[in-house]
Design a protein around this motif. Structure first.
Motif, PDB file in Angstrom:
ATOM      1  N   LEU A 759      12.874   8.242  -7.272  1.00  0.00           N
ATOM      2  CA  LEU A 759      12.180   8.556  -8.529  1.00  0.00           C
ATOM      3  C   LEU A 759      11.439   9.870  -8.333  1.00  0.00           C
ATOM      4  CD1 LEU A 759      10.997   7.776 -11.332  1.00  0.00           C
ATOM      5  CD2 LEU A 759       9.272   6.436 -10.103  1.00  0.00           C
ATOM      6  N   TYR A 760      11.636  10.804  -9.249  1.00  0.00           N
ATOM      7  CA  TYR A 760      11.105  12.157  -9.077  1.00  0.00           C
ATOM      8  C   TYR A 760      10.144  12.521 -10.205  1.00  0.00           C
ATOM      9  CZ  TYR A 760      14.983  12.539  -5.792  1.00  0.00           C
ATOM     10  OH  TYR A 760      15.861  12.329  -4.751  1.00  0.00           O
ATOM     11  N   SER A 761       9.290  13.508  -9.914  1.00  0.00           N
ATOM     12  CA  SER A 761       8.404  14.051 -10.930  1.00  0.00           C
ATOM     13  C   SER A 761       9.212  14.763 -12.011  1.00  0.00           C
ATOM     14  CB  SER A 761       7.421  15.039 -10.292  1.00  0.00           C
ATOM     15  OG  SER A 761       6.719  15.753 -11.283  1.00  0.00           O
ATOM     16  N   SER A 762       8.621  14.853 -13.210  1.00  0.00           N
ATOM     17  CA  SER A 762       9.299  15.549 -14.308  1.00  0.00           C
ATOM     18  C   SER A 762       9.097  17.059 -14.250  1.00  0.00           C
ATOM     19  CB  SER A 762       8.792  15.027 -15.651  1.00  0.00           C
ATOM     20  OG  SER A 762       7.416  15.319 -15.812  1.00  0.00           O
ATOM     21  N   LYS A 763       8.207  17.534 -13.376  1.00  0.00           N
ATOM     22  CA  LYS A 763       7.918  18.965 -13.291  1.00  0.00           C
ATOM     23  C   LYS A 763       8.076  19.451 -11.856  1.00  0.00           C
ATOM     24  CE  LYS A 763       6.091  21.384 -15.979  1.00  0.00           C
ATOM     25  NZ  LYS A 763       6.616  22.424 -16.879  1.00  0.00           N
ATOM     26  N   PRO A 774       7.029   7.498  -4.175  1.00  0.00           N
ATOM     27  CA  PRO A 774       7.332   6.352  -3.316  1.00  0.00           C
ATOM     28  C   PRO A 774       8.148   5.299  -4.062  1.00  0.00           C
ATOM     29  CG  PRO A 774       4.993   6.928  -3.204  1.00  0.00           C
ATOM     30  CD  PRO A 774       5.576   7.709  -4.331  1.00  0.00           C
ATOM     31  N   SER A 775       9.091   4.686  -3.354  1.00  0.00           N
ATOM     32  CA  SER A 775       9.854   3.586  -3.951  1.00  0.00           C
ATOM     33  C   SER A 775       8.937   2.373  -4.114  1.00  0.00           C
ATOM     34  CB  SER A 775      11.053   3.234  -3.077  1.00  0.00           C
ATOM     35  OG  SER A 775      10.616   2.846  -1.788  1.00  0.00           O
ATOM     36  N   TYR A 776       9.340   1.446  -4.989  1.00  0.00           N
ATOM     37  CA  TYR A 776       8.520   0.235  -5.177  1.00  0.00           C
ATOM     38  C   TYR A 776       9.394  -0.918  -5.659  1.00  0.00           C
ATOM     39  CZ  TYR A 776       8.442   1.372 -10.219  1.00  0.00           C
ATOM     40  OH  TYR A 776       8.779   1.653 -11.525  1.00  0.00           O
ATOM     41  N   GLN A 777       8.848  -2.121  -5.531  1.00  0.00           N
ATOM     42  CA  GLN A 777       9.548  -3.339  -5.916  1.00  0.00           C
ATOM     43  C   GLN A 777       8.607  -4.209  -6.765  1.00  0.00           C
ATOM     44  OE1 GLN A 777       8.963  -2.826  -2.365  1.00  0.00           O
ATOM     45  NE2 GLN A 777      10.588  -1.283  -2.529  1.00  0.00           N
ATOM     46  N   LEU A 804       4.128 -10.193 -10.035  1.00  0.00           N
ATOM     47  CA  LEU A 804       3.528 -11.379  -9.429  1.00  0.00           C
ATOM     48  C   LEU A 804       2.650 -11.050  -8.232  1.00  0.00           C
ATOM     49  CD1 LEU A 804       3.445 -14.517  -9.300  1.00  0.00           C
ATOM     50  CD2 LEU A 804       5.500 -14.396  -7.860  1.00  0.00           C
ATOM     51  N   PHE A 805       3.056 -10.105  -7.405  1.00  0.00           N
ATOM     52  CA  PHE A 805       2.315  -9.790  -6.182  1.00  0.00           C
ATOM     53  C   PHE A 805       1.381  -8.594  -6.354  1.00  0.00           C
ATOM     54  CE2 PHE A 805       6.311 -11.835  -4.726  1.00  0.00           C
ATOM     55  CZ  PHE A 805       5.733 -13.009  -4.265  1.00  0.00           C
ATOM     56  N   ASP A 806       1.133  -8.205  -7.612  1.00  0.00           N
ATOM     57  CA  ASP A 806       0.148  -7.168  -7.944  1.00  0.00           C
ATOM     58  C   ASP A 806       0.440  -5.861  -7.199  1.00  0.00           C
ATOM     59  OD1 ASP A 806      -2.024  -6.470  -9.513  1.00  0.00           O
ATOM     60  OD2 ASP A 806      -3.461  -6.821  -7.899  1.00  0.00           O
ATOM     61  N   LYS A 807       1.701  -5.452  -7.216  1.00  0.00           N
ATOM     62  CA  LYS A 807       2.122  -4.247  -6.520  1.00  0.00           C
ATOM     63  C   LYS A 807       1.457  -3.009  -7.120  1.00  0.00           C
ATOM     64  CE  LYS A 807       4.906  -1.670  -3.911  1.00  0.00           C
ATOM     65  NZ  LYS A 807       4.912  -1.709  -2.440  1.00  0.00           N
ATOM     66  N   TYR A 808       0.934  -2.135  -6.257  1.00  0.00           N
ATOM     67  CA  TYR A 808       0.346  -0.858  -6.691  1.00  0.00           C
ATOM     68  C   TYR A 808       1.422   0.206  -6.550  1.00  0.00           C
ATOM     69  CZ  TYR A 808      -3.434   2.547  -7.376  1.00  0.00           C
ATOM     70  OH  TYR A 808      -4.258   3.523  -7.895  1.00  0.00           O
ATOM     71  N   TYR A 809       1.767   0.867  -7.662  1.00  0.00           N
ATOM     72  CA  TYR A 809       2.868   1.822  -7.622  1.00  0.00           C
ATOM     73  C   TYR A 809       2.655   2.917  -8.668  1.00  0.00           C
ATOM     74  CZ  TYR A 809       4.577  -0.664 -11.791  1.00  0.00           C
ATOM     75  OH  TYR A 809       4.693  -1.228 -13.041  1.00  0.00           O
ATOM     76  N   ILE A 810       3.361   4.020  -8.475  1.00  0.00           N
ATOM     77  CA  ILE A 810       3.359   5.136  -9.433  1.00  0.00           C
ATOM     78  C   ILE A 810       4.655   5.052 -10.228  1.00  0.00           C
ATOM     79  CG2 ILE A 810       3.326   7.633  -9.713  1.00  0.00           C
ATOM     80  CD1 ILE A 810       1.911   7.805  -7.002  1.00  0.00           C
ATOM     81  N   SER A 811       4.539   4.974 -11.554  1.00  0.00           N
ATOM     82  CA  SER A 811       5.738   4.841 -12.388  1.00  0.00           C
ATOM     83  C   SER A 811       6.265   6.185 -12.874  1.00  0.00           C
ATOM     84  CB  SER A 811       5.443   3.943 -13.589  1.00  0.00           C
ATOM     85  OG  SER A 811       4.438   4.508 -14.414  1.00  0.00           O
ATOM     86  N   LEU A 836       1.072   8.485 -13.460  1.00  0.00           N
ATOM     87  CA  LEU A 836       0.752   7.267 -14.197  1.00  0.00           C
ATOM     88  C   LEU A 836       0.954   6.101 -13.250  1.00  0.00           C
ATOM     89  CD1 LEU A 836      -0.050   6.204 -17.059  1.00  0.00           C
ATOM     90  CD2 LEU A 836       2.362   5.648 -17.361  1.00  0.00           C
ATOM     91  N   VAL A 837      -0.117   5.345 -13.020  1.00  0.00           N
ATOM     92  CA  VAL A 837      -0.047   4.179 -12.139  1.00  0.00           C
ATOM     93  C   VAL A 837       0.413   2.974 -12.947  1.00  0.00           C
ATOM     94  CG1 VAL A 837      -1.423   2.578 -10.752  1.00  0.00           C
ATOM     95  CG2 VAL A 837      -1.748   5.042 -10.517  1.00  0.00           C
ATOM     96  N   GLY A 838       1.316   2.190 -12.386  1.00  0.00           N
ATOM     97  CA  GLY A 838       1.878   1.045 -13.102  1.00  0.00           C
ATOM     98  C   GLY A 838       0.882  -0.083 -13.297  1.00  0.00           C
ATOM     99  N   VAL A 839       1.205  -0.959 -14.220  1.00  0.00           N
ATOM    100  CA  VAL A 839       0.361  -2.103 -14.560  1.00  0.00           C
ATOM    101  C   VAL A 839       0.406  -3.129 -13.432  1.00  0.00           C
ATOM    102  CG1 VAL A 839       0.142  -4.054 -16.155  1.00  0.00           C
ATOM    103  CG2 VAL A 839       0.606  -1.764 -17.035  1.00  0.00           C
ATOM    104  N   GLY A 840      -0.751  -3.724 -13.141  1.00  0.00           N
ATOM    105  CA  GLY A 840      -0.831  -4.759 -12.109  1.00  0.00           C
ATOM    106  C   GLY A 840      -0.353  -6.104 -12.621  1.00  0.00           C
TER     107      GLY A 840
END
Length: 851
Positions: A759-763, A774-777, A804-811, A836-840
């Motif tokens: 997953l890459y930045s738009s700019k 970073p990748s995420y699940q 479910l596991f409250d993953k912290y990630y950048i979307s 933008l940080v994803g929803v917990g």
């Protein structure tokens, strides 16, 4: 006392069974596909209004006072079965036979010729279908886009921005390059192709089916999507009497109440279905509260065996406060619920960013069965919308008096789509139709709150000498937006212009199918006229732009061959697509853009399908190129943006948090990849699903970028060679698994796993590099229980837990800042990047009573 209790219990039992007690007997049975139970099959006693549906175990019971007769059993994707009965009450296990050609008859009750469901064509495409039962189970308090999250090459982001703020990409292409259809009606914005899900917040309540056709798709309309086509098929007028009550709750004060009722087909040939929903919530992210309603009315009339009419009216008035991106460091310091739009006012946290909108849609479908070999389907539709987006502004005086204002985007849109279908012979089918649209958009800024001032002043309208004083304010209530609007130019700030778009398209398809072989050819031509009228920057007599007329066309075709359980297919297409009006006129004026030529899209696809009793598998390969590409985006300005685009520090030009608008021209995109999805039924009670997609999406060529501030003033024009840069804001690698398991009768549990990588930045950075995130699940889980109180009354429960596991990630990310002296890092990412940080972890629960 005991006698009274007995009487009350007897009365209660009578109320529960209703008309069952009046019937001579109750017919029971179980519906299966030969292995698995079929839930939701429609069972009616032929020639009567008695009807029910099968539960999660496939079981049903239906009262009847007829000693002999036929049961009519229907379910999507299976042949309709007529089952005679005489003396028996228990009909045992009833096996339905699959038949994809029955798909349209089961789901699409009206508009069969204009609703482009893939099963309407024999030659296959890359497609995923989501049923009403899946939508109802999975969406909960989320946007309708969440129901598409477990499909190949689809990426959903923006959940953290507030209710209705999500966005989705398909094969790496954004929503403006994916065609969205509602019962055959195009719903992408005609001015820029965008789709705002807050305007369609009721879609999860009214959709009976969603089908995403990736790539070329099966649409016969004169539209040319790049990423794919997504069809929303709404509920039509129900033929059976009944209804339901539903109550949902969720995290952060979410409440949603729904009531629906169907009259059933009455003796005069009419039937009416109606539904109303109210929802509200505080939002997961701080300061993103929202509230809205959804209404749906469908009136059906069966004129005779040849003609069927259906009128649908639906709307989703709503308002919601908005979140947006911020630096990663601000999220780490303040928590993932941080909202960069919140400011401190008189010691209180206030979010002035607000979206409000009301977009009623009406369409009238007419289906005419001309004879056994020919039919005509027509939909006439209209939409009149009012609303906008609010933010804080300052007036034109030296004191810079603050006030709130809304950027208004009203429109009226009318259209007609018609399609004639003829079976030429046993093997050859022919379609011909046309698509007409007329659109007028109205854009200006209006004051919504003076924040205690008696009036504010504004400048820029060339038709007035000096500053204009405004004291009138206008509501942000989506219902009031219809009538509470400025009728004079003095109350229209910053800009005041209309967009007029007229579109006409002719399309056709011919398909041949025989002995496992099929082929098709589709073609369309279209003419689009664009006019802009500016009442702010031009004096009377000079306000209308030149007419801009663009001719477009597309051609596509394909071949397939099926042998036993195996199907092989290939499709190819070429589109010459007219640019959107927002890209035709430059500088937010009547200047015609020399870059805005027709876009050129080439699509190639190969596919393989395997179906069996225990597993279905789809494998697709694709390559899509998009040249003469014209796009745009917007975002909140970061500190780096202010330094780049406002080096003088003039606060009237740009400050951190203001919106920036970007227009891009010239660069080409090249997308290719592989997609896999499967459904496995290893044993009774268990279903396993899975998907995977591997993409390689890159830019090619020199990109011209124009950057503007919120007043549409040009801040910069740059040229960058983006050859080989990765396309951002969509995971190029994704995969997932899901499972559903029946524990006991009526009780099901399910879970889904999704992983995202590359997953890459738009700019790109100043040096031309693009940052990889970073990748995420993510894991989601749910449980359902259905209790059949009587044959016609059902009580069901559903609970979902997402992330479910409250993953912290950048979307998503909108900058590419790499190594810096003294910088802080999180998972290898410089925390000064705007992200933008994803929803917990979130949850929702629903109880539904069907009667």
């Amino acid at each position: 006392m005991q006698k009274k209790t007995t009487v009350w219990l007897a009365f209660l039992a009578l109320m529960l069974v209703g008309n069952v007690a009046l019937a001579q007997r109750v017919l029971t049975g179980r519906i299966t596909d030969g292995q698995q139970p079929i839930a939701g099959a429609s069972i009616t006693v032929q020639g009567t209004v008695a009807g029910t549906s099968s539960d999660n175990d496939g079981a049903f019971s239906i009262p009847t006072d007829q000693e002999t007769g036929n049961l009519e059993i229907r379910y999507m994707g299976f042949l309709t079965k007529l089952l005679p009965y005489s003396n028996q009450s228990n009909l045992g296990t009833i096996v339905l036979e699959p038949n994809s050609n029955e798909f349209l008859d089961e789901v699409v009750v009206v508009g069969r010729g204009v609703i482009d469901i893939a099963e309407g064509r024999k030659t296959p495409i890359a497609v995923s279908t989501i049923t009403q039962k899946q939508i109802e189970a999975k969406v909960g308090s989320q946007d309708i886009t969440s129901s598409l999250a477990n499909t190949p090459s689809v990426y959903i982001t923006g959940q953290a921005k507030g209710f209705g703020e999500t966005a989705m990409t398909t094969r790496g292409f954004d929503q403006s390059n994916t065609a969205f259809l509602l019962n055959g009606q195009p719903i992408n914005g005609m001015d820029n192709g965008s789709l705002y899900w807050s305007n369609w917040s009721g879609m999860s309540d009214i959709a009976s089916l969603i089908q995403i056709q990736r790539g070329l798709g099966s649409s016969k309309l004169a539209i040319s999507s790049v990423g794919g086509t997504i069809n929303f098929v709404t509920k039509s007028t129900e033929k059976q009497q009944g209804g339901f009550l539903k109550q949902s709750v969720g995290n952060d004060g979410y409440l949603k109440s729904t009531i629906a009722y169907n009259t059933g087909l009455m003796s005069n040939g009419f039937a009416v279905s109606a539904m109303f929903t109210h929802w509200q919530g505080d939002g997961y992210v701080d300061g993103t509260a929202g509230k809205g309603q959804n209404y749906f009315v469908s009136l059906g009339y069966k004129v005779n065996d040849k003609h069927n009419l259906n009128l649908m009216i639906t709307g989703a008035p709503q308002w919601h406060n908005q979140g947006y991106t911020a630096t990663l460091q601000k999220y780490l310091d303040n928590g993932r619920r941080f909202n960069s739009n919140i400011s401190e006012v008189d010691g209180k946290s206030v979010n002035y960013r607000k979206n409000y909108y009301h977009k009623p849609v009406a369409n009238l479908n007419w289906d005419w069965e001309i004879d056994d070999n020919a039919s005509l389907s027509t939909v006439v539709y209209g939409s009149i919308a009012r609303g906008g987006g609010q933010s804080q502004r300052t007036d034109a005086t030296d004191e810079r008096v603050p006030y709130l204002a809304a950027d208004v985007n009203n429109h009226q849109w009318f259209g007609l789509v018609t399609n004639y279908n003829r079976q030429l012979n046993e093997y050859l089918n022919f379609n011909l139709g046309f698509d007409l649209r007329d659109y007028k958009g109205e854009h200006y800024r209006q004051v919504t709150d003076l924040l205690g001032a008696s009036a504010i002043s504004h400048t820029g309208n060339v038709n007035f000498d000096g500053p204009i004083v405004t004291s009138n304010t206008y509501s942000t209530n989506p219902w009031s937006a219809w009538s509470d609007r400025p009728g004079n130019a003095e109350d229209r700030l910053a800009w005041d212009y209309n967009q007029i778009i007229r579109y006409g398209g002719l399309f056709g398809q011919i398909e041949y199918a025989r002995d496992g072989f099929s082929s098709f050819f589709q073609g369309s031509i279209s003419q689009q006229q664009n006019i802009r009228k500016d009442f702010f920057q031009y004096t009377s007599g000079n306000q209308k732009s030149k007419d801009v007329n663009n001719f477009g066309y597309n051609v596509k075709g394909g071949l397939s061959y099926s042998i036993d359980n195996h199907t092989f297919f290939g499709n190819a297409g070429y589109y010459s697509r007219q640019p959107f009006q927002n890209n035709i006129f430059m500088n937010y004026a009547n200047d015609i853009n020399p870059y805005a030529e027709n876009e050129e899209i080439v699509g190639l696809e190969l596919g393989y399908k395997f179906t069996s009793q225990y597993i279905d598998v789809n494998l697709n390969a694709y390559k899509t190129t998009w040249a003469n590409r014209v796009t745009g985006e917007s975002r909140n300005a970061s500190a780096e943006d202010v330094e780049t685009y406002n080096p003088t520090g003039d606060p009237s030009l740009l400050v951190e948090g203001d919106y920036l608008y970007f227009s891009y021209y010239g660069v080409k995109q090249d997308h290719q990849g592989l997609e896999l999805d499967f459904v496995s039924r290893p044993f009774t009670g268990l279903q396993v699903t899975g998907f995977a997609s591997l993409g390689d999406w890159v830019y090619d060529g020199v990109n011209t970028s124009i950057t503007r501030n919120e007043d549409r003033a040009v801040l910069a024009t740059t040229e960058t060679d983006r050859t080989g840069d990765q396309v951002g804001n969509a995971a190029q690698t994704s995969y997932g698994l899901g499972a559903s398991y029946k524990i006991i009768k009526g009780l099901y549990v399910d879970a889904d796993f999704r992983a995202f990588d590359r997953l890459y930045s738009s700019k790109e950075s100043k040096s031309g590099e693009v940052m990889e995130l970073p990748s995420y699940q993510l894991f989601d889980a749910g449980v359902s229980y259905e209790w059949n109180i009587t044959p016609k009354n059902t009580l069901s429960f559903r609970v979902n837990v997402n992330n479910l596991f409250d993953k912290y990630y950048i979307s998503e990310a909108s900058t590419s800042i790499f190594q810096e002296d003294g910088a802080e890092y999180w998972n290898g990412i410089n925390t000064s990047n705007t992200v933008l940080v994803g929803v917990g972890r979130t949850w929702n629960g629903t109880v539904k009573f069907t009667f």
